[in-house]
Scaffold this motif. Structure first.
Motif, mmCIF file in Angstrom:
data_model
loop_
_atom_site.group_PDB
_atom_site.id
_atom_site.type_symbol
_atom_site.label_atom_id
_atom_site.label_comp_id
_atom_site.label_asym_id
_atom_site.label_seq_id
_atom_site.Cartn_x
_atom_site.Cartn_y
_atom_site.Cartn_z
ATOM 1 N N ARG A 63 38.573 33.043 46.706
ATOM 2 C CA ARG A 63 37.625 33.955 47.354
ATOM 3 C C ARG A 63 38.335 34.848 48.361
ATOM 4 N N LEU A 64 39.207 34.237 49.162
ATOM 5 C CA LEU A 64 39.892 34.983 50.216
ATOM 6 C C LEU A 64 40.750 36.109 49.645
ATOM 7 N N THR A 65 41.569 35.794 48.653
ATOM 8 C CA THR A 65 42.466 36.812 48.096
ATOM 9 C C THR A 65 41.711 37.919 47.384
ATOM 10 N N ASN A 66 40.633 37.568 46.686
ATOM 11 C CA ASN A 66 39.854 38.600 46.004
ATOM 12 C C ASN A 66 39.110 39.485 46.991
ATOM 13 N N LEU A 67 38.619 38.898 48.077
ATOM 14 C CA LEU A 67 37.941 39.704 49.105
ATOM 15 C C LEU A 67 38.927 40.617 49.826
ATOM 16 N N ILE A 68 40.146 40.126 50.054
ATOM 17 C CA ILE A 68 41.171 40.968 50.682
ATOM 18 C C ILE A 68 41.541 42.136 49.780
ATOM 19 N N ALA A 69 41.532 41.894 48.474
ATOM 20 C CA ALA A 69 41.922 42.934 47.522
ATOM 21 C C ALA A 69 40.946 44.105 47.509
ATOM 22 N N ILE A 70 39.680 43.841 47.856
ATOM 23 C CA ILE A 70 38.674 44.908 47.808
ATOM 24 C C ILE A 70 39.012 46.054 48.754
ATOM 25 N N PRO A 71 39.230 45.794 50.058
ATOM 26 C CA PRO A 71 39.590 46.930 50.929
ATOM 27 C C PRO A 71 40.953 47.534 50.599
ATOM 28 N N LEU A 72 41.871 46.725 50.085
ATOM 29 C CA LEU A 72 43.188 47.250 49.736
ATOM 30 C C LEU A 72 43.100 48.295 48.623
ATOM 31 N N CYS A 73 42.082 48.178 47.776
ATOM 32 C CA CYS A 73 41.905 49.161 46.697
ATOM 33 C C CYS A 73 41.621 50.559 47.230
ATOM 34 N N PHE A 74 41.131 50.630 48.457
ATOM 35 C CA PHE A 74 40.784 51.926 49.035
ATOM 36 C C PHE A 74 41.959 52.592 49.770
ATOM 37 N N GLU B 232 32.057 39.798 31.706
ATOM 38 C CA GLU B 232 33.424 39.289 31.589
ATOM 39 C C GLU B 232 33.628 37.929 32.258
ATOM 40 N N PRO B 233 33.147 37.715 33.484
ATOM 41 C CA PRO B 233 33.329 36.369 34.059
ATOM 42 C C PRO B 233 32.705 35.271 33.212
ATOM 43 N N ILE B 234 31.532 35.534 32.663
ATOM 44 C CA ILE B 234 30.859 34.528 31.841
ATOM 45 C C ILE B 234 31.593 34.336 30.514
ATOM 46 N N SER B 235 32.020 35.430 29.903
ATOM 47 C CA SER B 235 32.657 35.362 28.589
ATOM 48 C C SER B 235 34.043 34.730 28.652
ATOM 49 N N TYR B 236 34.789 35.042 29.707
ATOM 50 C CA TYR B 236 36.177 34.593 29.784
ATOM 51 C C TYR B 236 36.354 33.251 30.478
ATOM 52 N N PHE B 237 35.363 32.820 31.261
ATOM 53 C CA PHE B 237 35.511 31.599 32.053
ATOM 54 C C PHE B 237 35.852 30.365 31.221
ATOM 55 N N PRO B 238 35.228 30.139 30.051
ATOM 56 C CA PRO B 238 35.568 28.938 29.279
ATOM 57 C C PRO B 238 37.044 28.847 28.916
ATOM 58 N N VAL B 239 37.706 29.979 28.744
ATOM 59 C CA VAL B 239 39.136 29.973 28.407
ATOM 60 C C VAL B 239 39.992 29.944 29.663
ATOM 61 N N LEU B 240 39.650 30.775 30.643
ATOM 62 C CA LEU B 240 40.478 30.922 31.836
ATOM 63 C C LEU B 240 40.369 29.730 32.776
ATOM 64 N N GLY B 241 39.188 29.132 32.892
ATOM 65 C CA GLY B 241 38.973 28.119 33.899
ATOM 66 C C GLY B 241 38.764 28.757 35.265
ATOM 67 N N LEU B 242 38.470 27.938 36.270
ATOM 68 C CA LEU B 242 38.182 28.464 37.602
ATOM 69 C C LEU B 242 39.393 29.137 38.250
ATOM 70 N N PRO B 243 40.557 28.481 38.322
ATOM 71 C CA PRO B 243 41.714 29.151 38.935
ATOM 72 C C PRO B 243 42.121 30.398 38.173
ATOM 73 N N GLY B 244 42.106 30.298 36.844
ATOM 74 C CA GLY B 244 42.496 31.439 36.023
ATOM 75 C C GLY B 244 41.570 32.623 36.186
ATOM 76 N N THR B 245 40.295 32.360 36.445
ATOM 77 C CA THR B 245 39.338 33.450 36.663
ATOM 78 C C THR B 245 39.669 34.209 37.937
ATOM 79 N N TYR B 246 39.915 33.475 39.027
ATOM 80 C CA TYR B 246 40.304 34.136 40.276
ATOM 81 C C TYR B 246 41.584 34.943 40.092
ATOM 82 N N MET B 247 42.584 34.332 39.469
ATOM 83 C CA MET B 247 43.882 34.988 39.290
ATOM 84 C C MET B 247 43.761 36.214 38.387
ATOM 85 N N SER B 248 43.011 36.085 37.318
ATOM 86 C CA SER B 248 42.919 37.157 36.333
ATOM 87 C C SER B 248 42.196 38.379 36.874
#
Length: 228
Positions: A21-32, A69-85
């Motif tokens: 959660r932390l890294t993905n939230l940090i990435a949001i303002p960095l996109c700007f 995409e989160p719903i479709s890919y989650f079964p393959v990626l798993g929880l950590p893989g979803t955050y990373m991907s």
């Protein structure tokens, strides 16, 4: 919940959720940052109306994928893989295939804790490799592309399609009935129900195939119970 599940959650899953959660939230303002640099440093700022129009246009096209995409890919990626991907990008054409191939190579059961760990390692490896390749491409990509024959340049158009097809085939051979159903249902929607928006086709096919899989599994269990 068993003790090993509790230990797994406390030592791994809980930390993944926290830092994911932390890294993905940090990435949001960095996109700007690029837009902020253009506005502050180069004094190039489009009208607010144009910004809102662009946002609405992009949201109308890609907004549905934030759900699909989160719903479709989650079964393959798993929880950590979803955050990373979702932090690294290139999900469908790189992270999902790498995760699926890693699990296939190790021979873990899809959806298990072991599969989640293997998926995490496979995605991490793909991100590192991706960074190396992208760096090389950024430095010498133009020179490399200039010496390639036109037929190879043309072939790059079909790379994503080939990756999706290979990933689908890898799973379809395990459950041929589900593979045939997914292909047949998708073709039916594309050809006979073309009025359905394209962005809705993916979730419809995904959830229909999942539902069909549950139906087959329940029927199999009933048949076994009747025989007993």
């Amino acid at each position: 919940m068993e003790n090993k599940d509790v230990r797994y959650y406390e030592s791994f899953t809980k930390q993944i959720i926290k830092y994911g959660r932390l890294t993905n939230l940090i990435a949001i303002p960095l996109c700007f940052i690029p837009a902020i640099i253009m506005a502050v440093v180069f004094k190039s700022m489009p009208p607010v109306a144009d910004i809102l129009k662009g946002w609405v246009l992009i949201a109308s096209i890609y907004g549905i994928y934030a759900i699909v995409e989160p719903i479709s890919y989650f079964p393959v990626l798993g929880l950590p893989g979803t955050y990373m991907s979702f932090l690294a990008g290139n999900i469908g054409n790189m992270r999902v295939p790498c995760s699926a191939i890693a699990q296939e190579a190790v021979g873990v059961e899809p959806g298990s804790k072991k599969a989640e760990l293997v998926s995490t390692l496979g995605i991490a490896g793909s991100i590192i490799t991706n960074l190396i390749v992208v760096t090389i491409a950024a430095v010498g990509g133009a020179a490399i592309m200039s010496i390639l024959p036109p037929v190879i340049i043309e072939a790059f158009k079909y790379v994503s399609t080939s990756i999706f097809a290979a990933t689908f085939a890898m799973y379809a051979v395990k459950k041929p009935v589900l593979g045939v159903f997914a292909i047949a249902f998708a073709m039916f929607l594309l050809n006979l129900m073309s009025f359905i928006p394209v962005f809705l086709l993916i979730p419809i096919v995904v959830f229909s195939t999942v539902g069909f899989g549950f139906y087959l599994e329940n029927r199999r269990r009933k048949n076994i119970s009747l025989k007993e």
